[in-house]
Design a protein around this motif. Structure first.
Motif, PDB file in Angstrom:
ATOM      1  N   ALA A 170      41.202  33.312  30.752  1.00 40.18           N
ATOM      2  CA  ALA A 170      40.991  34.379  31.734  1.00 40.18           C
ATOM      3  C   ALA A 170      39.564  34.907  31.652  1.00 40.18           C
ATOM      4  CB  ALA A 170      41.988  35.509  31.514  1.00 40.18           C
ATOM      5  N   ALA A 171      38.997  34.948  30.431  1.00 42.08           N
ATOM      6  CA  ALA A 171      37.619  35.436  30.270  1.00 42.08           C
ATOM      7  C   ALA A 171      36.602  34.513  30.925  1.00 42.08           C
ATOM      8  CB  ALA A 171      37.303  35.601  28.794  1.00 42.08           C
ATOM      9  N   LYS A 206      45.020  33.706  38.792  1.00 40.21           N
ATOM     10  CA  LYS A 206      45.155  35.031  39.397  1.00 40.21           C
ATOM     11  C   LYS A 206      45.858  36.047  38.505  1.00 40.21           C
ATOM     12  CE  LYS A 206      43.202  33.471  43.107  1.00 40.21           C
ATOM     13  NZ  LYS A 206      41.777  33.807  43.356  1.00 40.21           N
ATOM     14  N   ALA A 207      46.539  35.619  37.446  1.00 41.87           N
ATOM     15  CA  ALA A 207      47.212  36.548  36.541  1.00 41.87           C
ATOM     16  C   ALA A 207      47.628  35.786  35.291  1.00 41.87           C
ATOM     17  CB  ALA A 207      48.436  37.176  37.203  1.00 41.87           C
ATOM     18  N   ILE A 208      47.750  36.511  34.167  1.00 38.81           N
ATOM     19  CA  ILE A 208      48.168  35.873  32.920  1.00 38.81           C
ATOM     20  C   ILE A 208      49.233  36.721  32.233  1.00 38.81           C
ATOM     21  CG2 ILE A 208      45.907  34.799  32.597  1.00 38.81           C
ATOM     22  CD1 ILE A 208      45.507  36.797  30.217  1.00 38.81           C
ATOM     23  N   GLY A 266      35.778  33.339  20.868  1.00 37.49           N
ATOM     24  CA  GLY A 266      37.191  33.329  21.211  1.00 37.49           C
ATOM     25  C   GLY A 266      37.893  34.648  21.002  1.00 37.49           C
ATOM     26  N   SER A 267      37.183  35.650  20.481  1.00 39.16           N
ATOM     27  CA  SER A 267      37.750  36.992  20.344  1.00 39.16           C
ATOM     28  C   SER A 267      37.372  37.797  21.579  1.00 39.16           C
ATOM     29  CB  SER A 267      37.212  37.679  19.078  1.00 39.16           C
ATOM     30  OG  SER A 267      37.648  37.022  17.921  1.00 39.16           O
ATOM     31  N   SER A 273      34.941  40.758  30.609  1.00 40.83           N
ATOM     32  CA  SER A 273      34.962  39.384  31.128  1.00 40.83           C
ATOM     33  C   SER A 273      36.324  39.023  31.726  1.00 40.83           C
ATOM     34  CB  SER A 273      34.611  38.396  30.018  1.00 40.83           C
ATOM     35  OG  SER A 273      35.583  38.434  28.983  1.00 40.83           O
ATOM     36  N   ILE A 274      37.350  39.797  31.410  1.00 42.37           N
ATOM     37  CA  ILE A 274      38.696  39.529  31.944  1.00 42.37           C
ATOM     38  C   ILE A 274      38.934  40.428  33.141  1.00 42.37           C
ATOM     39  CG2 ILE A 274      41.171  39.580  31.465  1.00 42.37           C
ATOM     40  CD1 ILE A 274      40.571  39.015  28.567  1.00 42.37           C
ATOM     41  N   LYS A 275      39.088  39.810  34.291  1.00 40.69           N
ATOM     42  CA  LYS A 275      39.235  40.574  35.525  1.00 40.69           C
ATOM     43  C   LYS A 275      40.597  40.389  36.181  1.00 40.69           C
ATOM     44  CE  LYS A 275      34.267  40.564  36.356  1.00 40.69           C
ATOM     45  NZ  LYS A 275      33.949  39.996  35.035  1.00 40.69           N
ATOM     46  N   VAL A 276      41.362  39.371  35.765  1.00 41.90           N
ATOM     47  CA  VAL A 276      42.666  39.145  36.376  1.00 41.90           C
ATOM     48  C   VAL A 276      43.690  40.085  35.748  1.00 41.90           C
ATOM     49  CG1 VAL A 276      42.162  36.728  36.885  1.00 41.90           C
ATOM     50  CG2 VAL A 276      43.273  37.341  34.714  1.00 41.90           C
TER      51      VAL A 276
END
Length: 627
Positions: free
Chosen positions: A74-75, A82-84, A164-165, A172-175
């Motif tokens: 996602a990042a 679109k979603a996680i 990876g953290s 950076s995660i927008k979804v």
């Protein structure tokens, strides 16, 4: 086999991918969470989006490793994603994964490292890849190295762990993110951190569960997670919001006080919700450690107190990451309390609901360059039973941010702040709070080769309180719906957890024996017999913790008519002066004939240890035999 058919019935195509170098995929796998792994995931997403059976819109869901993946991918913001849903995973690979806790090396690093060590070396299926299966297997065997050794070689929060953290950059995660965890799991903390750190649409769901999806997890109650997933993905993938977007940000199970047991079928408690996290104006309550072992709201400790814990302190800790189907939960803490510094509060006049992460502020000194402390918050009932509510560890030899060793290691006088694992817990009126501090927590943590003395001159406990009024109504989570897998027939039952804690009176040592069996199962749909067996043994000499060691064994085997393969591994961690020692072997068999063997014998420097008197390490052994 359990989750995907149920999601498919709700209108979603489900795709499971063998990662590069694993299962039936080509290539080689060298480690977890690599840039190559992420590039492959983005390629897979783009490929799926281009298929005629896909409308170009994707969601991603994962548990544990694939829960980490969901956040990491996602990042990278691939367009079709679109979603996680991230379940039982972490946003912080060093501070909050199974390798280290507060900079203390966990024995889960060895146990999980041994499991991955074994599965990295298993072959692909000839029924899928054809005659090249053996060449692919030999290539994997040539490439495999013990992951536990690699992780031990990074004993501070360095660039390896920061990669990876996603906590390094939540923006950076927008979804939209659904973060799921369980109070019994090792990865609970990430849910509340993600809710606090992310800025886009997000939900948190925390039950009493261990390391599993909420519709199959124990301790119960399990929920209809498939229905919840459908609502989540319908909202963000199909633009069908049935109200889930406006429901409370956090839904969680508030655990009620009950007798401590090594395993539970169901935890007592109730569902609660918070409209936002953190709650605006959340109240805290502070307790100070005072003289006489008192924990109160305004006391002062005039006389410092010292502790030198016996090295086997911690056998009632339970596992760092319980799986819920074995004896792996914390026991009555009274034996641990007896060898710890303890401060007790007065009996509570009202119920106290703790929700979030408790903080412990300490002023202390230490007489050794290497030391750790374990801090426990316990619920003590009138009959004296002590239940662990939450805990924290800290390697005192490391800096506050865990990125480097202190100049003098753990020696000296300084302040330390520890944040305990997040929890939702109600302490009933009439019970007392107990703050306990020890200098060992074995075998959950590897510990140190000596018996340091830590002196505490001041201590403060700060608890986040949940309001008892004005809570939003939690959503209806339903009853668990679990599909069957009729093609699977169990041959050997699975088993997991601490089987025995033995005090060997003749050898003056304590041994903890653990089983890690996935068991044996026949899969009729692919005519395959699968065996996955494992065990660990942790040994702590009472008078010489420098001789403590941890030993893990694993076996993975696959068999069908004319095809019989297996991989066996052993790994061991111990001490030698300022270093850890690590030895390992791997053997591979085809039709009971050994076709491959490799051994390792290496040393790893411990951060904060005194290396000035270190003897010159011998040349590491790294031998390979292939037939």
């Amino acid at each position: 086999a359990v989750t995907h058919p149920a999601l498919a019935a709700e209108g979603y195509v489900c795709v499971r991918v063998d990662m590069r170098g694993a299962g039936d995929s080509e290539g080689l796998m060298f480690d977890e969470y690599t840039p190559a792994e992420w590039r492959d995931a983005v390629d897979v997403i783009d490929w799926i989006a281009a298929q005629p059976w896909c409308d170009g819109t994707l969601g991603m869901i994962g548990l544990s490793w694939s829960g980490f993946n969901s956040l990491q991918i996602a990042a990278l913001s691939p367009g079709p994603l679109k979603a996680i849903v991230t379940t039982c995973a972490s946003d912080d690979r060093f501070g909050d994964d199974m390798h280290y806790m507060g900079g203390c090396l966990l024995n889960d690093n060895l146990q999980y490292g041994s499991t991955l060590f074994t599965w990295l070396a298993t072959p692909p299926d000839p029924a899928i890849v054809g005659e090249r299966w053996r060449d692919m297997w030999l290539d994997r065997l040539d490439a495999v190295t013990p992951p536990a050794l690699r992780w031990m070689q990074h004993g501070t929060r360095d660039a390896y762990w920061r990669s990876g953290s996603v906590c390094e950059d939540y923006s950076s995660i927008k979804v939209p993110v659904l973060a799921v965890g369980g109070w019994a799991d090792g990865y609970t903390n990430a849910v509340m951190r993600l809710l606090s750190g992310l800025s886009g649409p997000r939900k948190g769901l925390i039950g009493p569960w261990a390391h599993a999806y909420p519709h199959v997890a124990t301790p119960g109650p399990a929920i209809d997670f498939i229905a919840y997933l459908k609502r989540w993905f319908d909202c963000w993938l199909k633009d069908r919001d049935d109200g889930i977007s406006t429901e409370p940000m956090l839904t969680c199970w508030i655990q009620e006080s009950e007798a401590p047991r090594s395993s539970y079928t169901r935890r007592k408690g109730r569902w609660a919700a918070e409209a936002h996290w953190p709650p605006p104006g959340q109240q805290t309550i502070a307790f100070d450690a005072a003289d006489g072992g008192r924990l109160d709201g305004g006391g002062v400790m005039q006389t410092p107190r010292s502790v030198t814990s016996v090295p086997q302190t911690g056998t009632a800790s339970g596992e760092w990451c319980p799986y819920g189907w074995g004896p792996d939960m914390p026991l009555d803490q009274r034996a641990e309390d007896a060898v710890s510094l303890c401060w007790d509060g007065t009996p509570l006049s009202d119920d106290l609901i703790i929700l979030g992460g408790c903080t412990v502020e300490l002023q202390l000194s230490c007489d050794s360059p290497e030391a750790m402390i374990a801090v426990r918050l316990n619920d003590v009932s009138p009959d004296g039973v002590s239940r662990r509510i939450t805990y924290a560890l800290r390697n005192l030899a490391l800096s506050d941010d865990l990125s480097e060793a202190r100049p003098d290691g753990a020696k000296g006088t300084y302040a330390v702040t520890l944040r305990c694992k997040d929890v939702g817990y109600e302490v009933p009126a009439g019970h007392r709070l107990r703050l306990a501090i020890s200098t060992a927590y074995w075998p959950l943590a590897v510990g140190t080769p000596g018996c340091p003395t830590v002196t505490v001159s001041a201590a403060k406990l700060i608890l986040p309180q949940a309001e008892t009024r004005s809570h939003p109504t939690p959503p209806d989570l339903g009853e668990a719906v679990v599909a069957s897998y009729p093609q699977a027939r169990q041959v050997v039952a699975p088993g997991r957890g601490r089987l025995r804690v033995t005090d060997h009176l003749d050898r003056h040592e304590t041994i903890v024996d653990v089983v890690r069996n996935l068991g044996a199962v026949e899969l009729d749909d692919v005519s395959l017999m699968l065996r996955a067996l494992g065990s660990e043994s942790y040994v702590m000499p009472w008078d010489d913790p420098a001789m403590a060691h941890s030993h893990a064994k694993r076996l993975a085997a696959m068999q069908r008519d004319g095809w019989d393969v297996r991989v066996e591994t052993e790994s061991r961690v111990g001490f030698d002066g300022p270093d850890y020692t690590f030895t390992a072997r791997i053997e591979a068999y085809e039709n009971d004939r050994k076709i491959f063997e490799r051994r390792w014998d290496e040393r790893v420097a411990r951060p904060g240890a005194d290396h000035s008197r270190s003897k010159q390490p011998e040349t590491p052994i790294n031998e390979t035999q292939k037939g």
